[in-house]
Scaffold this motif. Structure first.
Motif, PDB file in Angstrom:
ATOM      1  N   ALA A 279       3.803   1.268   7.468  1.00 54.18           N
ATOM      2  CA  ALA A 279       4.054   1.165   8.907  1.00 54.18           C
ATOM      3  C   ALA A 279       4.714  -0.169   9.238  1.00 54.18           C
ATOM      4  CB  ALA A 279       2.751   1.328   9.682  1.00 54.18           C
ATOM      5  N   ALA A 280       4.267  -1.232   8.564  1.00 54.68           N
ATOM      6  CA  ALA A 280       4.865  -2.553   8.815  1.00 54.68           C
ATOM      7  C   ALA A 280       6.330  -2.551   8.389  1.00 54.68           C
ATOM      8  CB  ALA A 280       4.087  -3.623   8.057  1.00 54.68           C
TER       9      ALA A 280
ATOM     10  N   ARG B  10     -10.858  -0.854  -1.877  1.00 55.94           N
ATOM     11  CA  ARG B  10     -11.765  -0.070  -1.026  1.00 55.94           C
ATOM     12  C   ARG B  10     -11.028   0.954  -0.171  1.00 55.94           C
ATOM     13  NH1 ARG B  10     -16.096  -2.863   2.655  1.00 55.94           N
ATOM     14  NH2 ARG B  10     -16.429  -0.717   3.299  1.00 55.94           N
ATOM     15  N   HIS B  11      -9.862   0.575   0.330  1.00 55.91           N
ATOM     16  CA  HIS B  11      -9.109   1.487   1.215  1.00 55.91           C
ATOM     17  C   HIS B  11      -7.678   1.622   0.735  1.00 55.91           C
ATOM     18  CE1 HIS B  11     -12.360   1.340   4.097  1.00 55.91           C
ATOM     19  NE2 HIS B  11     -12.342   0.023   4.037  1.00 55.91           N
TER      20      HIS B  11
ATOM     21  N   LYS C 202      -9.619 -11.327  -1.350  1.00 53.24           N
ATOM     22  CA  LYS C 202     -10.052 -10.452  -0.252  1.00 53.24           C
ATOM     23  C   LYS C 202      -9.111  -9.261  -0.113  1.00 53.24           C
ATOM     24  CE  LYS C 202     -12.428 -13.020   3.396  1.00 53.24           C
ATOM     25  NZ  LYS C 202     -12.214 -13.584   4.737  1.00 53.24           N
TER      26      LYS C 202
ATOM     27  N   ALA D 199      -9.551  -6.799  -2.851  1.00 58.12           N
ATOM     28  CA  ALA D 199     -10.770  -6.018  -2.640  1.00 58.12           C
ATOM     29  C   ALA D 199     -10.517  -4.933  -1.592  1.00 58.12           C
ATOM     30  CB  ALA D 199     -11.900  -6.945  -2.189  1.00 58.12           C
ATOM     31  N   LEU D 200      -9.772  -5.315  -0.567  1.00 59.96           N
ATOM     32  CA  LEU D 200      -9.452  -4.368   0.510  1.00 59.96           C
ATOM     33  C   LEU D 200      -8.642  -3.200  -0.048  1.00 59.96           C
ATOM     34  CD1 LEU D 200      -9.864  -4.303   3.602  1.00 59.96           C
ATOM     35  CD2 LEU D 200      -7.531  -5.130   3.807  1.00 59.96           C
TER      36      LEU D 200
ATOM     37  N   LEU E 126      -5.365   3.613   3.351  1.00 58.13           N
ATOM     38  CA  LEU E 126      -5.119   2.916   4.619  1.00 58.13           C
ATOM     39  C   LEU E 126      -4.273   1.663   4.412  1.00 58.13           C
ATOM     40  CD1 LEU E 126      -8.483   3.240   6.553  1.00 58.13           C
ATOM     41  CD2 LEU E 126      -6.293   4.307   7.059  1.00 58.13           C
ATOM     42  N   THR E 127      -4.510   0.961   3.301  1.00 59.19           N
ATOM     43  CA  THR E 127      -3.717  -0.250   3.046  1.00 59.19           C
ATOM     44  C   THR E 127      -2.255   0.119   2.797  1.00 59.19           C
ATOM     45  OG1 THR E 127      -5.705  -1.110   1.990  1.00 59.19           O
ATOM     46  CG2 THR E 127      -3.719  -2.426   1.774  1.00 59.19           C
TER      47      THR E 127
ATOM     48  N   ALA F 117      -0.764   2.792   3.956  1.00 58.09           N
ATOM     49  CA  ALA F 117      -0.229   3.230   5.252  1.00 58.09           C
ATOM     50  C   ALA F 117       0.125   2.029   6.109  1.00 58.09           C
ATOM     51  CB  ALA F 117      -1.253   4.104   5.970  1.00 58.09           C
ATOM     52  N   PHE F 118      -0.731   1.005   6.061  1.00 55.71           N
ATOM     53  CA  PHE F 118      -0.476  -0.207   6.840  1.00 55.71           C
ATOM     54  C   PHE F 118       0.829  -0.862   6.404  1.00 55.71           C
ATOM     55  CE2 PHE F 118      -0.861  -4.872   6.906  1.00 55.71           C
ATOM     56  CZ  PHE F 118      -0.887  -5.080   8.274  1.00 55.71           C
TER      57      PHE F 118
ATOM     58  N   LEU G 262       8.337   0.052   8.249  1.00 54.47           N
ATOM     59  CA  LEU G 262       9.083   0.867   9.217  1.00 54.47           C
ATOM     60  C   LEU G 262       9.358   0.090  10.491  1.00 54.47           C
ATOM     61  CD1 LEU G 262       7.584   4.478   9.073  1.00 54.47           C
ATOM     62  CD2 LEU G 262       9.911   3.761   8.581  1.00 54.47           C
TER      63      LEU G 262
END
Lengths: 115, 199
Positions: free
Chosen positions: A21-22, A10-11, A3, A6-7, A14-15, A17-18, A24
């Protein structure tokens, strides 16, 4: 796990960036704790004299009277004296370290007198 | 740079703070928090007037917010071009718009002081997503008042330890802001992951 892969496909932005951010968040949290521990140590608390400080600033943070600090400098000051210690040192042709030493000596003397 | 700005504070307190808070509201890297703490500390020592120091910082912050908002509004044309004929992009922008309409007021308020590193971006987004100007200004000014009172007040009370306060608060607000961004991105990605499953 599939999963997540796949994420990621697709992104991708954004992934990433996520995850950034985590990372940081963890970094800033660790730094907050480290600084809290560092400054909680009483030996780090006496704020060192810096060129941007004024005599009254030092007086207030060292809990001395402004007159005591100004007298300790042994340098003539004009009225108002809102000059910083850096400016005072330059005007009088004395290195800042000399002024710092004079204030420190006066603080030690005055505090001993109180006890 | 920081020491140079700090040395300007006792002489030009209110003006320095006004310029620095203005720039910090536009995402420029200036040490606004440390200088406000210093302003409070100089006021405690008697070098500055507390009210003028606070008024300067507040005026700069509010006008910085307004500038950021205006820039965002001005940049809306670019967003329109970016999304023209691209339904996916349009949907993303519409979602951001709905989000800011729903959370605009509290979002603006808390991004002034609690998660202040996000403040400038909230300004641009609020302008770009056409958040009601009166709402933005009201919540923004309230939030800036809290920010200024908090930092100048802490500088006044802890005048001997402003570097300690700046180090701790700077990292704490960074951690909160990054945490909030992580949470939003995580929620968005989580939703997307499950949406795909249901198909």
């Amino acid at each position: 796990m599939r999963k997540l892969a796949a994420l990621w496909r697709r992104h991708p932005i954004l992934t990433t960036a996520f995850l950034a951010a985590a990372a940081l968040t963890v970094l800033f949290t660790v730094r907050s704790v480290m600084f809290t521990v560092y400054w909680a140590d009483p030996s780090h608390r006496d704020q060192a004299i810096k060129p941007w400080m004024t005599p009254r600033y030092v007086a207030h943070s060292w809990q001395l009277s402004p007159d005591e600090v100004i007298a300790a400098l042994e340098v003539p000051l004009s009225a108002g004296h809102r000059k910083t210690l850096g400016e005072i040192a330059t005007d009088a042709g004395v290195p800042l370290s000399t002024l710092t030493a004079r204030i420190q000596a006066a603080a030690t003397r005055l505090r001993e007198g109180q006890e | 740079m920081t020491d140079f700005l700090l040395a300007m504070v006792p002489d030009y307190g209110a003006i320095v703070l006004m310029i620095v808070t203005f720039l910090s509201c536009l995402a420029l890297p200036v040490p606004a928090s440390l200088l406000m703490l210093a302003g409070g500390a100089f006021a405690a020592g008697g070098d500055l007037a507390l009210s003028a120091t606070m008024a300067g910082a507040f005026a700069g912050a509010v006008s910085g917010d307004q500038t950021g908002f205006a820039l965002g509004r001005w940049g809306q044309g670019a967003i329109d071009r970016f999304t023209r004929g691209k339904p996916k992009r349009r949907a993303l922008v519409d979602r951001a718009h709905a989000f800011s309409l729903r959370w605009g007021g509290p979002g603006v308020f808390f991004s002034r002081w609690l998660v202040s590193p996000l403040g400038p971006y909230v300004n641009f987004l609020s302008g770009a997503s056409r958040l009601n100007w009166f709402h933005f200004t009201l919540f923004g000014a309230l939030g800036e008042a809290v920010w200024v009172c908090l930092y100048v007040g802490l500088g006044y009370s802890f005048s001997g330890q402003i570097e300690a306060v700046a180090d701790i608060l700077g990292n704490l607000s960074g951690s909160l802001a990054a945490g909030l961004v992580t949470l939003f991105l995580g929620m968005f990605l989580w939703k997307r992951m499950n949406e795909k499953d249901n198909r």
